[in-house]
Design a protein around this motif. Sequence first.
Motif, PDB file in Angstrom:
ATOM      1  N   CYS A 103       6.969   3.490  -3.088  1.00 12.99           N
ATOM      2  CA  CYS A 103       6.440   4.520  -2.185  1.00 12.99           C
ATOM      3  C   CYS A 103       7.325   5.761  -2.208  1.00 12.99           C
ATOM      4  CB  CYS A 103       6.338   3.978  -0.763  1.00 12.99           C
ATOM      5  SG  CYS A 103       4.966   2.841  -0.483  1.00 12.99           S
ATOM      6  N   SER A 104       8.632   5.538  -2.202  1.00  6.64           N
ATOM      7  CA  SER A 104       9.573   6.654  -2.215  1.00  6.64           C
ATOM      8  C   SER A 104       9.478   7.432  -3.521  1.00  6.64           C
ATOM      9  CB  SER A 104      10.998   6.127  -2.012  1.00  6.64           C
ATOM     10  OG  SER A 104      11.929   7.194  -1.999  1.00  6.64           O
ATOM     11  N   THR A 105       9.386   6.721  -4.634  1.00  5.34           N
ATOM     12  CA  THR A 105       9.313   7.370  -5.947  1.00  5.34           C
ATOM     13  C   THR A 105       8.030   8.171  -6.105  1.00  5.34           C
ATOM     14  OG1 THR A 105      10.630   5.603  -6.951  1.00  5.34           O
ATOM     15  CG2 THR A 105       9.331   6.977  -8.440  1.00  5.34           C
ATOM     16  N   LEU A 106       6.926   7.604  -5.632  1.00  3.12           N
ATOM     17  CA  LEU A 106       5.629   8.264  -5.778  1.00  3.12           C
ATOM     18  C   LEU A 106       5.298   9.185  -4.611  1.00  3.12           C
ATOM     19  CD1 LEU A 106       3.604   5.167  -7.060  1.00  3.12           C
ATOM     20  CD2 LEU A 106       4.441   7.091  -8.428  1.00  3.12           C
ATOM     21  N   ASN A 107       6.183   9.214  -3.602  1.00  2.99           N
ATOM     22  CA  ASN A 107       5.977  10.032  -2.398  1.00  2.99           C
ATOM     23  C   ASN A 107       4.674   9.647  -1.682  1.00  2.99           C
ATOM     24  OD1 ASN A 107       6.824  12.024  -0.562  1.00  2.99           O
ATOM     25  ND2 ASN A 107       5.553  13.570  -1.540  1.00  2.99           N
ATOM     26  N   VAL A 108       4.479   8.336  -1.540  1.00  2.00           N
ATOM     27  CA  VAL A 108       3.297   7.788  -0.869  1.00  2.00           C
ATOM     28  C   VAL A 108       3.760   7.028   0.378  1.00  2.00           C
ATOM     29  CG1 VAL A 108       1.339   6.212  -1.075  1.00  2.00           C
ATOM     30  CG2 VAL A 108       2.092   7.555  -3.056  1.00  2.00           C
ATOM     31  N   PRO A 109       3.276   7.377   1.553  1.00  2.14           N
ATOM     32  CA  PRO A 109       3.797   6.759   2.781  1.00  2.14           C
ATOM     33  C   PRO A 109       3.221   5.388   3.141  1.00  2.14           C
ATOM     34  CG  PRO A 109       2.202   8.436   3.337  1.00  2.14           C
ATOM     35  CD  PRO A 109       2.360   8.489   1.840  1.00  2.14           C
ATOM     36  N   TRP A 110       2.225   4.904   2.401  1.00  5.10           N
ATOM     37  CA  TRP A 110       1.595   3.630   2.759  1.00  5.10           C
ATOM     38  C   TRP A 110       1.680   2.649   1.597  1.00  5.10           C
ATOM     39  CZ3 TRP A 110       0.328   2.787   7.689  1.00  5.10           C
ATOM     40  CH2 TRP A 110       0.132   3.899   8.509  1.00  5.10           C
ATOM     41  N   GLY A 111       2.113   1.409   1.911  1.00  7.12           N
ATOM     42  CA  GLY A 111       2.250   0.390   0.891  1.00  7.12           C
ATOM     43  C   GLY A 111       1.665  -0.932   1.347  1.00  7.12           C
ATOM     44  N   TYR A 122       2.431  -1.547   5.226  1.00  7.88           N
ATOM     45  CA  TYR A 122       3.650  -0.881   5.666  1.00  7.88           C
ATOM     46  C   TYR A 122       3.464   0.632   5.699  1.00  7.88           C
ATOM     47  CZ  TYR A 122       6.506  -5.096   5.213  1.00  7.88           C
ATOM     48  OH  TYR A 122       7.048  -6.342   5.377  1.00  7.88           O
ATOM     49  N   TYR A 123       4.069   1.236   6.716  1.00 10.85           N
ATOM     50  CA  TYR A 123       4.240   2.688   6.697  1.00 10.85           C
ATOM     51  C   TYR A 123       5.668   2.957   6.245  1.00 10.85           C
ATOM     52  CZ  TYR A 123       5.147   7.459   8.118  1.00 10.85           C
ATOM     53  OH  TYR A 123       5.513   8.777   8.109  1.00 10.85           O
ATOM     54  N   VAL A 124       5.806   3.720   5.183  1.00 11.92           N
ATOM     55  CA  VAL A 124       7.121   4.010   4.622  1.00 11.92           C
ATOM     56  C   VAL A 124       7.442   5.481   4.881  1.00 11.92           C
ATOM     57  CG1 VAL A 124       8.555   4.011   2.540  1.00 11.92           C
ATOM     58  CG2 VAL A 124       6.783   2.255   2.844  1.00 11.92           C
ATOM     59  N   ASP A 125       8.474   5.713   5.664  1.00 17.61           N
ATOM     60  CA  ASP A 125       8.889   7.083   5.965  1.00 17.61           C
ATOM     61  C   ASP A 125       9.711   7.591   4.788  1.00 17.61           C
ATOM     62  OD1 ASP A 125       9.723   9.485   6.944  1.00 17.61           O
ATOM     63  OD2 ASP A 125      10.418   8.715   8.886  1.00 17.61           O
ATOM     64  N   VAL A 126       9.025   8.198   3.827  1.00 17.51           N
ATOM     65  CA  VAL A 126       9.679   8.617   2.582  1.00 17.51           C
ATOM     66  C   VAL A 126      10.590   9.830   2.781  1.00 17.51           C
ATOM     67  CG1 VAL A 126       7.861   7.669   1.137  1.00 17.51           C
ATOM     68  CG2 VAL A 126       7.670  10.023   1.952  1.00 17.51           C
ATOM     69  N   LYS A 127      10.496  10.481   3.935  1.00 21.37           N
ATOM     70  CA  LYS A 127      11.332  11.652   4.198  1.00 21.37           C
ATOM     71  C   LYS A 127      12.618  11.294   4.936  1.00 21.37           C
ATOM     72  CE  LYS A 127       7.377  14.803   4.354  1.00 21.37           C
ATOM     73  NZ  LYS A 127       6.621  15.793   5.177  1.00 21.37           N
ATOM     74  N   ALA A 128      12.696  10.068   5.414  1.00 17.50           N
ATOM     75  CA  ALA A 128      13.884   9.642   6.168  1.00 17.50           C
ATOM     76  C   ALA A 128      15.036   9.355   5.214  1.00 17.50           C
ATOM     77  CB  ALA A 128      13.565   8.403   6.996  1.00 17.50           C
ATOM     78  N   THR A 134       7.980   0.389   8.188  1.00 16.68           N
ATOM     79  CA  THR A 134       7.508  -0.244   9.421  1.00 16.68           C
ATOM     80  C   THR A 134       6.294  -1.103   9.111  1.00 16.68           C
ATOM     81  OG1 THR A 134       8.231   1.661  10.749  1.00 16.68           O
ATOM     82  CG2 THR A 134       6.633   0.151  11.755  1.00 16.68           C
ATOM     83  N   LEU A 135       6.357  -2.378   9.481  1.00 22.72           N
ATOM     84  CA  LEU A 135       5.204  -3.258   9.306  1.00 22.72           C
ATOM     85  C   LEU A 135       4.149  -2.884  10.343  1.00 22.72           C
ATOM     86  CD1 LEU A 135       3.841  -5.698   7.972  1.00 22.72           C
ATOM     87  CD2 LEU A 135       5.032  -7.159   9.622  1.00 22.72           C
ATOM     88  N   VAL A 136       3.004  -2.403   9.878  1.00 28.27           N
ATOM     89  CA  VAL A 136       1.950  -1.905  10.765  1.00 28.27           C
ATOM     90  C   VAL A 136       0.876  -2.963  11.009  1.00 28.27           C
ATOM     91  CG1 VAL A 136       0.150  -0.144  11.028  1.00 28.27           C
ATOM     92  CG2 VAL A 136       2.369   0.466  10.034  1.00 28.27           C
ATOM     93  N   TRP A 137       0.548  -3.756   9.985  1.00 28.28           N
ATOM     94  CA  TRP A 137      -0.561  -4.701  10.111  1.00 28.28           C
ATOM     95  C   TRP A 137      -0.324  -5.855   9.146  1.00 28.28           C
ATOM     96  CZ3 TRP A 137      -3.792  -4.518  14.011  1.00 28.28           C
ATOM     97  CH2 TRP A 137      -4.993  -5.236  13.986  1.00 28.28           C
ATOM     98  N   ASP A 138      -0.673  -7.058   9.537  1.00 28.02           N
ATOM     99  CA  ASP A 138      -0.577  -8.190   8.629  1.00 28.02           C
ATOM    100  C   ASP A 138      -1.565  -9.272   9.042  1.00 28.02           C
ATOM    101  OD1 ASP A 138       0.902  -8.816  10.944  1.00 28.02           O
ATOM    102  OD2 ASP A 138       2.068 -10.322   9.887  1.00 28.02           O
ATOM    103  N   PHE A 139      -1.964 -10.095   8.076  1.00 32.75           N
ATOM    104  CA  PHE A 139      -2.898 -11.170   8.361  1.00 32.75           C
ATOM    105  C   PHE A 139      -2.870 -12.181   7.221  1.00 32.75           C
ATOM    106  CE2 PHE A 139      -5.188  -7.620   6.438  1.00 32.75           C
ATOM    107  CZ  PHE A 139      -5.795  -8.216   5.337  1.00 32.75           C
ATOM    108  N   ASP A 140      -3.333 -13.384   7.537  1.00 30.16           N
ATOM    109  CA  ASP A 140      -3.461 -14.474   6.586  1.00 30.16           C
ATOM    110  C   ASP A 140      -4.950 -14.712   6.362  1.00 30.16           C
ATOM    111  OD1 ASP A 140      -3.692 -17.059   5.389  1.00 30.16           O
ATOM    112  OD2 ASP A 140      -1.690 -17.576   6.084  1.00 30.16           O
ATOM    113  N   VAL A 141      -5.426 -14.474   5.155  1.00 35.76           N
ATOM    114  CA  VAL A 141      -6.856 -14.582   4.855  1.00 35.76           C
ATOM    115  C   VAL A 141      -7.386 -15.983   5.131  1.00 35.76           C
ATOM    116  CG1 VAL A 141      -8.566 -14.497   2.988  1.00 35.76           C
ATOM    117  CG2 VAL A 141      -6.834 -12.707   3.183  1.00 35.76           C
ATOM    118  N   LEU A 142      -6.576 -16.992   4.875  1.00 35.75           N
ATOM    119  CA  LEU A 142      -7.036 -18.370   5.040  1.00 35.75           C
ATOM    120  C   LEU A 142      -7.162 -18.777   6.510  1.00 35.75           C
ATOM    121  CD1 LEU A 142      -5.101 -20.228   2.194  1.00 35.75           C
ATOM    122  CD2 LEU A 142      -7.390 -19.215   2.143  1.00 35.75           C
ATOM    123  N   GLU A 143      -6.615 -17.987   7.404  1.00 33.10           N
ATOM    124  CA  GLU A 143      -6.713 -18.284   8.831  1.00 33.10           C
ATOM    125  C   GLU A 143      -7.943 -17.653   9.475  1.00 33.10           C
ATOM    126  OE1 GLU A 143      -3.067 -17.030  10.588  1.00 33.10           O
ATOM    127  OE2 GLU A 143      -1.904 -18.719   9.809  1.00 33.10           O
TER     128      GLU A 143
END
Length: 267
Positions: A103-111, A122-128, A134-143
Amino acid sequence: MNLGVRVDTRIKENLKKYQTQLLRLKELNAKEPPTEKVAMDMLCDLFGYDLEHVFGQYGNNNGRACDAVIKDDKKVFYVFECKRVGTEKKEFNKHVRQVIEYCSTLNVPWGILSNGIYWQLYYVDVKAQPVTATLVWDFDVLELSHRQAAHREVLLPLCREAISKRLKESILEEKRALSTENIARVLLSDEVLKAISGVFKRKVGVRVDMDTLEAKIRELCPNLPENIRGFRAPKKKDKPAQPEIKVVVNNEGAPKPASNCEENKNI
């Protein structure tokens, strides 16, 4: 969250199919390439991205490439990194660094980090400095159950249609707003403490002062940051102290003001 009937139908029709495929991969302890193939298919069939928007082995001039990116002609929306299906959830922490680097190399804030079964956004603060994630969202497909609307909604933040709705940004803003520090400041604010004091007065017959309430809340919630006072109005400045009067004792033992001492010496 709601992105419409068409999105919900797409998820309902494809979720069960990919759960079956993922279980099969897990049984075979499949390595990364077959896992990546299924995960890339999920990006299209389940999350709604067109094949022309998913670019595999995407990198830059330094020779390193992430597994994929999701982009249109003008902008990269996500960096995507996939691990083998047998990667345990607890192992994801050590792979986040890759997402941050890409994300930092490509200057993309979302991974996105996934093993096909477990997905993290994840939200990646590439300017920091240093770059943070920051983990924004997660889930287990099998659940998840394709029959339950609430379960299907769990997938919505990663869907193509969510990009224009800025759904992930809204989730990030709410996550930041509900930080431990902000909750502590609100909980210990004048408004909340006054309201609690009023309830005590009405229900118990005793009005408790705010400082005592704050101390009790901190006792009950020991994880509240100690250095957070809360959104409290500044205390009124104390009245200036009265000048101190010094008293001395004369030969007879009767106390007299110090201002008379010098007079007594001259008598």
